[in-house]
Design a protein around this motif. Structure first.
Motif, PDB file in Angstrom:
ATOM      1  N   ALA A 100      -7.354   9.431  12.699  1.00  0.00           N
ATOM      2  CA  ALA A 100      -6.182  10.265  12.949  1.00  0.00           C
ATOM      3  C   ALA A 100      -5.326  10.282  11.698  1.00  0.00           C
ATOM      4  N   ASP A 101      -4.451  11.266  11.621  1.00  0.00           N
ATOM      5  CA  ASP A 101      -3.536  11.336  10.492  1.00  0.00           C
ATOM      6  C   ASP A 101      -2.591  10.133  10.514  1.00  0.00           C
ATOM      7  N   VAL A 102      -2.155   9.744   9.320  1.00  0.00           N
ATOM      8  CA  VAL A 102      -1.304   8.556   9.168  1.00  0.00           C
ATOM      9  C   VAL A 102       0.101   8.998   8.764  1.00  0.00           C
ATOM     10  N   PRO A 103       1.124   8.613   9.504  1.00  0.00           N
ATOM     11  CA  PRO A 103       2.494   8.942   9.103  1.00  0.00           C
ATOM     12  C   PRO A 103       2.984   8.017   7.992  1.00  0.00           C
ATOM     13  N   ALA A 104       3.879   8.532   7.171  1.00  0.00           N
ATOM     14  CA  ALA A 104       4.465   7.740   6.094  1.00  0.00           C
ATOM     15  C   ALA A 104       5.851   8.293   5.798  1.00  0.00           C
ATOM     16  N   LYS A 105       6.590   7.564   4.953  1.00  0.00           N
ATOM     17  CA  LYS A 105       7.923   7.996   4.554  1.00  0.00           C
ATOM     18  C   LYS A 105       8.035   7.949   3.039  1.00  0.00           C
ATOM     19  N   ILE A 106       8.729   8.930   2.498  1.00  0.00           N
ATOM     20  CA  ILE A 106       8.929   8.995   1.053  1.00  0.00           C
ATOM     21  C   ILE A 106       9.849   7.856   0.623  1.00  0.00           C
ATOM     22  N   THR A 107       9.417   7.118  -0.391  1.00  0.00           N
ATOM     23  CA  THR A 107      10.199   5.991  -0.899  1.00  0.00           C
ATOM     24  C   THR A 107      10.608   6.164  -2.351  1.00  0.00           C
ATOM     25  N   TYR A 108      10.043   7.185  -3.019  1.00  0.00           N
ATOM     26  CA  TYR A 108      10.398   7.389  -4.432  1.00  0.00           C
ATOM     27  C   TYR A 108      10.077   8.819  -4.815  1.00  0.00           C
ATOM     28  N   VAL A 109      11.010   9.436  -5.528  1.00  0.00           N
ATOM     29  CA  VAL A 109      10.803  10.771  -6.085  1.00  0.00           C
ATOM     30  C   VAL A 109      11.126  10.697  -7.568  1.00  0.00           C
ATOM     31  N   SER A 110      10.152  11.018  -8.397  1.00  0.00           N
ATOM     32  CA  SER A 110      10.357  10.931  -9.838  1.00  0.00           C
ATOM     33  C   SER A 110      11.384  11.967 -10.284  1.00  0.00           C
ATOM     34  N   VAL A 157       0.860  -1.191   0.000  1.00  0.00           N
ATOM     35  CA  VAL A 157       0.000   0.000   0.000  1.00  0.00           C
ATOM     36  C   VAL A 157       0.894   1.238   0.000  1.00  0.00           C
ATOM     37  N   LYS A 158       0.631   2.158  -0.919  1.00  0.00           N
ATOM     38  CA  LYS A 158       1.438   3.376  -1.009  1.00  0.00           C
ATOM     39  C   LYS A 158       0.553   4.557  -1.385  1.00  0.00           C
ATOM     40  N   VAL A 159       1.117   5.731  -1.240  1.00  0.00           N
ATOM     41  CA  VAL A 159       0.419   6.974  -1.583  1.00  0.00           C
ATOM     42  C   VAL A 159       1.225   7.685  -2.649  1.00  0.00           C
ATOM     43  N   SER A 182       8.690  28.650 -20.253  1.00  0.00           N
ATOM     44  CA  SER A 182       9.204  29.958 -19.859  1.00  0.00           C
ATOM     45  C   SER A 182       9.263  29.998 -18.350  1.00  0.00           C
ATOM     46  N   ASN A 183       9.869  31.030 -17.815  1.00  0.00           N
ATOM     47  CA  ASN A 183       9.929  31.178 -16.373  1.00  0.00           C
ATOM     48  C   ASN A 183       8.550  31.315 -15.769  1.00  0.00           C
ATOM     49  N   GLU A 184       7.604  31.866 -16.538  1.00  0.00           N
ATOM     50  CA  GLU A 184       6.250  32.029 -16.029  1.00  0.00           C
ATOM     51  C   GLU A 184       5.518  30.694 -15.944  1.00  0.00           C
ATOM     52  N   SER A 185       5.779  29.765 -16.873  1.00  0.00           N
ATOM     53  CA  SER A 185       5.107  28.457 -16.856  1.00  0.00           C
ATOM     54  C   SER A 185       5.850  27.423 -16.022  1.00  0.00           C
ATOM     55  N   ARG A 186       6.992  27.795 -15.514  1.00  0.00           N
ATOM     56  CA  ARG A 186       7.832  26.868 -14.747  1.00  0.00           C
ATOM     57  C   ARG A 186       7.121  26.317 -13.526  1.00  0.00           C
ATOM     58  N   ALA A 187       6.313  27.151 -12.870  1.00  0.00           N
ATOM     59  CA  ALA A 187       5.642  26.723 -11.644  1.00  0.00           C
ATOM     60  C   ALA A 187       4.582  25.671 -11.902  1.00  0.00           C
ATOM     61  N   LYS A 188       4.209  25.468 -13.169  1.00  0.00           N
ATOM     62  CA  LYS A 188       3.167  24.483 -13.470  1.00  0.00           C
ATOM     63  C   LYS A 188       3.727  23.064 -13.558  1.00  0.00           C
ATOM     64  N   LEU A 189       5.050  22.919 -13.550  1.00  0.00           N
ATOM     65  CA  LEU A 189       5.641  21.581 -13.599  1.00  0.00           C
ATOM     66  C   LEU A 189       5.473  20.899 -12.240  1.00  0.00           C
ATOM     67  N   VAL A 190       5.021  19.656 -12.265  1.00  0.00           N
ATOM     68  CA  VAL A 190       4.865  18.890 -11.025  1.00  0.00           C
ATOM     69  C   VAL A 190       5.588  17.558 -11.174  1.00  0.00           C
ATOM     70  N   PHE A 191       6.018  16.993 -10.047  1.00  0.00           N
ATOM     71  CA  PHE A 191       6.737  15.722 -10.019  1.00  0.00           C
ATOM     72  C   PHE A 191       6.006  14.759  -9.094  1.00  0.00           C
ATOM     73  N   MET A 192       5.969  13.504  -9.504  1.00  0.00           N
ATOM     74  CA  MET A 192       5.296  12.482  -8.704  1.00  0.00           C
ATOM     75  C   MET A 192       6.205  12.009  -7.577  1.00  0.00           C
ATOM     76  N   VAL A 193       5.601  11.833  -6.414  1.00  0.00           N
ATOM     77  CA  VAL A 193       6.315  11.335  -5.240  1.00  0.00           C
ATOM     78  C   VAL A 193       5.501  10.192  -4.656  1.00  0.00           C
ATOM     79  N   GLU A 194       6.184   9.147  -4.191  1.00  0.00           N
ATOM     80  CA  GLU A 194       5.518   8.016  -3.549  1.00  0.00           C
ATOM     81  C   GLU A 194       5.973   7.907  -2.103  1.00  0.00           C
TER      82      GLU A 194
END
Length: 324
Positions: free
Chosen positions: A268-278, A239-241, A290-302
Motif C-alpha cells: 500500500a502507499d506510505v504516508p509521510a510528512k515534509i521535514t525539509y525544503v531546500s 529513514v527519509k525520502v 530566462s523565463n523559458e528556462s525557469r521551469a527547469k529549476l528544481v528544488f530538493m524536498v525531504e
C-alpha cells in the motif's frame, strides 16, 4: 452498406472533438507525481578504545532493541586497571577516616597509662622534696641533695604536663590542612576509578536505539583500531525520502505537509510528512537564465514517514511522491 449522410458525418466529427476536449481536461487535472528515492542516515558504532573483537552479538539484517548488546572488545587491561584504581580509592578513604578520628582507643589508653605513671612519680618526687627541705633546715642534708630533690620534682611535674597534653591531642582529629589534603587524595583516586570504568565501558557497546543492523564491518577475532566503526545501524527514524519539485511548486510547500509515497512491490502507499525544503536550486540548466528556462529549476524536498512505516522502505529504493 450505404455511405454516411452529411448529417451523420457532422455528428461524428462533433463527438470526436468532444472526446478530445474531455481527455485534455482530464490530463490538465491529473495529479502531479514527483520522482524520488529512499535514503538512510546511518549510525556507525565503534569504540574509542582499540582491541581485539571478542564478541559480535548481532548479524547483518537483524533488528535489535534499544540497549541490546552489539559487540565487545578484549578488556583484560581495563579490568585490571579498574580493580587497581578501586583498591587505591579504598585505601585513600580509609586513611581519611583514620585522620578524622584521631588515634585509636588502645593508643589513647597507652598515653593515659604513661600519664598515670608520671603522676605517681611526680607525687613521689614532691614528697621527697618536702622531706629534704625539712632535713636541710635541720642541718641533716647538704644543699646539693636538696637541689637534686627540687630538680627531680620539677622534672616529674613537667612530664605530667607533657603527657596530659599528649592525651588531649590524641583525642583530637588531624589538623584541618591534613584533612583537606587527604580529601583531595580521595577525590583524585575517585576520578581515576571513573576514568578506568569509562575505558572498560567503552569495550562493550550497546544499541543507542531500536533499529536495523544494516551491516557489520569486522569479524570476531579481528583487531579493531580505536574509533573504527564495527556495526552500521539504521534506526527507523533515520529513514527519509528525497524528491525534487519544480520552481513553480516549491513556494506552495510547507513543513509537516503530508505526501503519499508509492513504491514498486509495496502493499500500500506510505504516508509521510515534509521535514525539509531546500532554499537553493539543485539544478540550473547550462544556458543563460530566462523565463523559458525557469521551469527547469528544481528544488530538493525531504519527507519522513512514521516510524511504523519506515521499515517498509529501503535505502536506494525509487518512489513516486504525490502531494496531499
Amino acid at each position: 452498406m450505404s455511405n454516411p449522410t452529411r448529417a451523420q458525418r457532422f455528428a461524428g466529427a462533433a463527438l470526436s472533438v468532444l472526446l478530445v476536449a474531455l481527455l485534455s481536461a482530464c490530463s490538465r487535472h491529473e495529479t502531479a507525481t514527483y520522482q524520488g528515492y529512499v535514503e538512510g542516515e546511518f549510525v556507525y558504532l565503534g569504540s574509542s578504545q582499540a582491541g581485539k573483537l571478542t564478541a559480535l552479538s548481532v548479524s547483518r539484517g537483524q533488528t535489535v532493541k534499544a540497549n541490546a548488546s552489539l559487540f565487545s572488545l578484549e578488556a583484560d587491561d581495563e579490568t585490571h586497571a579498574l580493580v587497581q584504581a578501586q583498591q587505591q580509592l579504598a585505601a585513600a578513604r580509609a586513611q581519611l577516616a583514620d585522620i578524622r578520628t584521631g588515634k585509636r582507643v588502645p593508643e589513647v589508653d597507652v598515653n593515659r597509662a604513661q600519664l598515670a605513671e608520671a603522676v605517681a612519680n611526680a607525687r613521689k618526687a614532691a614528697l621527697q622534696l618536702t622531706r629534704d627541705e625539712a632535713q636541710y633546715r635541720a642541718g641533716g642534708i647538704a644543699k646539693a641533695q636538696l637541689d637534686d630533690s627540687r630538680a627531680n620534682a620539677d622534672s616529674t611535674a613537667a612530664q605530667v604536663r607533657e603527657l596530659t597534653h599528649q592525651v588531649d591531642v590524641a583525642r583530637l582529629p588531624a589538623r584541618s590542612q591534613q584533612i583537606v589534603e587527604q580529601e583531595a587524595q580521595v577525590a583524585a583516586a575517585d576520578a581515576v576509578v571513573a576514568q578506568a570504568q569509562w575505558k572498560l565501558d567503552q569495550k562493550r557497546v550497546s544499541a543507542p536505539s531500536e533499529g536495523l543492523v544494516y551491516d557489520t564491518l569486522y569479524r570476531q577475532g579481528e583487531w579493531v583500531p580505536a574509533g573504527s566503526p564495527i556495526v552500521q545501524m539504521l534506526p527507523p527514524q533515520n529513514v527519509k525520502v528525497r524528491f525534487f519539485v519544480p520552481e513553480t511548486i516549491v513556494g506552495q510547500l510547507a513543513l509537516n505537509r503530508g505526501v503519499t509515497l508509492h513504491c514498486d512491490g509495496c502493499a500500500a502507499d506510505v504516508p509521510a510528512k515534509i521535514t525539509y525544503v531546500s532554499n537553493q536550486a539543485e539544478y540550473t540548466p547550462p544556458v543563460i537564465y530566462s523565463n523559458e528556462s525557469r521551469a527547469k529549476l528544481v528544488f530538493m524536498v525531504e519527507a519522513h514517514p512514521s516510524i511504523a512505516d519506515a521499515t517498509k522502505l529501503h535505502p536506494g529504493q525509487p518512489v513516486s511522491v504525490v502531494l496531499q
